[in-house]
Write a protein that holds these residues in place. Structure first.
Motif, short mmCIF file in Angstrom:
data_model
loop_
_atom_site.label_atom_id
_atom_site.label_comp_id
_atom_site.label_asym_id
_atom_site.label_seq_id
_atom_site.Cartn_x
_atom_site.Cartn_y
_atom_site.Cartn_z
N THR A 92 -36.17 -1.77 -3.95
CA THR A 92 -36.19 -3.15 -3.47
C THR A 92 -35.64 -3.18 -2.04
O THR A 92 -34.82 -2.32 -1.67
N GLN A 93 -36.11 -4.12 -1.25
CA GLN A 93 -35.56 -4.28 0.08
C GLN A 93 -35.60 -5.73 0.50
O GLN A 93 -36.53 -6.46 0.16
N VAL A 94 -34.55 -6.13 1.20
CA VAL A 94 -34.44 -7.49 1.71
C VAL A 94 -33.96 -7.40 3.15
O VAL A 94 -33.32 -6.41 3.55
N SER A 95 -34.25 -8.42 3.94
CA SER A 95 -33.83 -8.38 5.34
C SER A 95 -33.60 -9.80 5.85
O SER A 95 -34.00 -10.79 5.22
N ALA A 96 -32.95 -9.87 6.99
CA ALA A 96 -32.70 -11.15 7.66
C ALA A 96 -32.69 -10.89 9.16
O ALA A 96 -32.30 -9.82 9.62
N PRO A 115 -25.64 -15.36 14.21
CA PRO A 115 -24.84 -14.16 14.44
C PRO A 115 -25.00 -13.14 13.32
O PRO A 115 -25.57 -13.44 12.26
N GLU A 116 -24.46 -11.94 13.56
CA GLU A 116 -24.63 -10.85 12.61
C GLU A 116 -24.03 -11.19 11.25
O GLU A 116 -24.58 -10.82 10.21
N SER A 117 -22.91 -11.88 11.24
CA SER A 117 -22.25 -12.20 9.97
C SER A 117 -23.16 -13.03 9.07
O SER A 117 -23.17 -12.85 7.85
N ASP A 118 -23.96 -13.93 9.68
CA ASP A 118 -24.89 -14.74 8.88
C ASP A 118 -26.03 -13.88 8.33
O ASP A 118 -26.47 -14.09 7.19
N LEU A 119 -26.50 -12.93 9.13
CA LEU A 119 -27.57 -12.04 8.66
C LEU A 119 -27.11 -11.27 7.43
O LEU A 119 -27.85 -11.14 6.45
N ILE A 120 -25.90 -10.76 7.48
CA ILE A 120 -25.37 -9.97 6.38
C ILE A 120 -25.23 -10.82 5.13
O ILE A 120 -25.58 -10.39 4.02
N LYS A 121 -24.77 -12.03 5.28
CA LYS A 121 -24.60 -12.92 4.13
C LYS A 121 -25.95 -13.27 3.50
O LYS A 121 -26.10 -13.27 2.28
N SER A 171 -17.99 -5.76 7.35
CA SER A 171 -19.34 -6.12 6.93
C SER A 171 -19.79 -5.26 5.76
O SER A 171 -20.41 -5.75 4.81
N MET A 172 -19.47 -3.97 5.83
CA MET A 172 -19.77 -3.09 4.69
C MET A 172 -19.05 -3.58 3.45
O MET A 172 -19.60 -3.59 2.35
N GLU A 230 -30.88 -8.01 16.44
CA GLU A 230 -30.64 -9.19 15.59
C GLU A 230 -31.34 -9.01 14.23
O GLU A 230 -32.08 -9.88 13.77
N PHE A 231 -31.06 -7.88 13.61
CA PHE A 231 -31.77 -7.52 12.38
C PHE A 231 -30.80 -6.84 11.42
O PHE A 231 -29.96 -6.05 11.82
N PHE A 232 -30.94 -7.17 10.13
CA PHE A 232 -30.13 -6.52 9.10
C PHE A 232 -30.97 -6.36 7.84
O PHE A 232 -31.65 -7.30 7.41
#
Length: 207
Positions: A120-124, A128-134, A167-168, A197-199
């Motif tokens: 499975t894979q998901v992305s955002a 900011p980076e913190s929102d992408l990770i969430k 973040s990890m 701007e990718f996670f």
């Protein structure tokens, strides 16, 4: 430990490679991946394992057909045809960050958790980076929540730059919080991508 890896091989040969049938030469690797629908049979896989000097064979199933289960194959990963390279990249832990400290032995031990796995894979994207990770973490946890009796999981984190420890920790705490009641083996890796701007979170889990 069901699979015993010769420690001298860890630095001598590649971690993982994708093989196609009817090749005259198979370069060596620790983990030999093959696409099941390419028409491999048991004899061809035995030859592949021997010529590639592989410790384990991992089949990638890219369709919904039923295939005969072969004892020589340690694991089958279900994925989409366009995800094959992503699966191989995730298993190639030598390209991952050394912060987490995962190695090929951890990947091999994952395949002791079962025979059938799902990719499975998901992305955002954005900032900011913190929102992408969430956002990506929420998507992954939502997908994992639909799985039944997850025995083992390997999660890869991919960001535009080195991922901070906090973040990890956000990702690991979310995954382990979901699976805390299970005797689940959980492994992580991290690497970087050129996309700004990718996670992305990739996962292989035993069903």
């Amino acid at each position: 430990m069901k699979y015993q890896l010769d420690k001298s091989k860890i630095d001598d040969i590649p971690c993982v490679a994708l093989y196609r049938p009817n090749k005259g030469h198979y370069s060596p690797s620790v983990i030999a991946c093959f696409i099941i629908s390419d028409g491999w049979n048991e004899q061809a896989l035995l030859e592949l394992k021997e010529k590639a000097e592989a410790d384990i064979l991992v089949g990638l199933q890219t369709d919904n057909n039923e295939y005969e289960r072969l004892d020589i194959v340690e694991g089958i990963i279900r994925c989409q045809p366009n995800e094959v390279n992503d699966v191989v990249e995730l298993l190639d832990v030598r390209s991952a960050s050394t912060i987490i400290g995962i190695d090929v032995m951890d990947v091999i031990s994952l395949f002791e958790c079962g025979n059938l796995f799902q990719f499975t894979q998901v992305s955002a994207t954005g900032e900011p980076e913190s929102d992408l990770i969430k956002v990506a973490t929420h998507k992954l946890v939502s997908q994992l929540a639909k799985a039944h009796d997850t025995k083992g999981i390997f999660v890869g984190m991919q960001s535009a730059q080195g991922l901070p420890l906090e973040s990890m920790a956000y990702v690991t705490e979310a995954v382990e919080g979901l699976l805390s009641g299970d005797d689940t083996f959980i492994y992580y890796s991290s690497n970087s991508t050129d996309e700004p701007e990718f996670f992305r979170l990739n996962g292989i889990y035993a069903e």
